[in-house]
Design a protein around this motif. Structure first.
Motif, PDB file in Angstrom:
ATOM      1  N   LEU A  96       0.807  -1.076  -0.097  1.00 29.44           N
ATOM      2  CA  LEU A  96       0.012  -0.096  -0.039  1.00 29.44           C
ATOM      3  C   LEU A  96       0.758   1.276  -0.018  1.00 29.44           C
ATOM      4  CD1 LEU A  96      -2.912  -0.866   2.499  1.00 29.44           C
ATOM      5  CD2 LEU A  96      -3.295  -0.089   0.059  1.00 29.44           C
ATOM      6  N   THR A  97       2.192   1.141   0.582  1.00 28.43           N
ATOM      7  CA  THR A  97       2.817   2.443   0.717  1.00 28.43           C
ATOM      8  C   THR A  97       3.428   2.979  -0.809  1.00 28.43           C
ATOM      9  OG1 THR A  97       5.056   1.110   1.010  1.00 28.43           O
ATOM     10  CG2 THR A  97       3.798   1.723   2.498  1.00 28.43           C
ATOM     11  N   VAL A  98       3.429   1.992  -1.848  1.00 28.02           N
ATOM     12  CA  VAL A  98       3.522   2.514  -3.004  1.00 28.02           C
ATOM     13  C   VAL A  98       2.654   2.759  -4.146  1.00 28.02           C
ATOM     14  CG1 VAL A  98       5.767   1.344  -3.054  1.00 28.02           C
ATOM     15  CG2 VAL A  98       4.070  -0.073  -3.980  1.00 28.02           C
ATOM     16  N   LEU A  99       1.373   2.263  -3.764  1.00 24.11           N
ATOM     17  CA  LEU A  99       0.088   2.451  -4.659  1.00 24.11           C
ATOM     18  C   LEU A  99      -0.412   3.861  -4.550  1.00 24.11           C
ATOM     19  CD1 LEU A  99      -2.286  -0.559  -3.943  1.00 24.11           C
ATOM     20  CD2 LEU A  99      -0.843  -0.283  -5.913  1.00 24.11           C
ATOM     21  N   GLU A 100      -0.740   4.378  -5.779  1.00 21.25           N
ATOM     22  CA  GLU A 100      -1.626   5.502  -5.913  1.00 21.25           C
ATOM     23  C   GLU A 100      -2.666   5.764  -4.931  1.00 21.25           C
ATOM     24  OE1 GLU A 100      -2.324   6.791  -9.879  1.00 21.25           O
ATOM     25  OE2 GLU A 100      -0.216   6.100 -10.695  1.00 21.25           O
TER      26      GLU A 100
END
Length: 125
Positions: free
Chosen positions: A32-36
């Motif tokens: 989740l830390t790298v998703l838009e």
């Protein structure tokens, strides 16, 4: 359809299922830390809902998952250490990472957790 031959589910199988869910949930949180924002918010809401559902099910079964991350390590914890050879026995250690949570039923350990330990940092440093 329920398999009649295996209508009783072993506590060990339930514990394993809980651990696998926990690992998937933890990996999803990291992703989740790298998703838009748009995609991340939807997935985050689904993960939050699923975690709540797991907590309800665990409570109904009388089980709980214990994550010792950040706690002072001592031999009495219900965990196995994956890196014991990395440290001296006299060193004060903390749980730096939980690889698998401990699964408990009341005060009984159904499945030991797996952790990585690291030296405790002094507050003055």
């Amino acid at each position: 359809m329920v398999n009649q031959r295996n209508s009783e589910i072993s506590p060990e199988a339930v514990a394993q299922l809980c651990v696998e869910y926990w690992k998937l949930s933890t990996a999803t949180e990291r992703a989740l830390t790298v998703l838009e924002d748009k995609d991340g918010k939807r997935l985050q809401a689904q993960l939050k809902y699923s975690k709540r559902q797991l907590e309800v099910i665990l409570q109904e079964l009388g089980l709980r998952l214990v994550d010792f991350h950040g706690e002072l390590y001592h031999a009495g914890l219900a965990v196995s250490v994956d890196n014991p050879a990395d440290h001296d026995e006299e060193e004060e250690l903390i749980i730096s990472k939980t690889l698998e949570p401990t699964v408990m039923s009341d005060m009984t350990v159904l499945r030991l957790g797996r952790v990585i330990v690291a030296p405790k940092q002094n507050e003055e440093e």
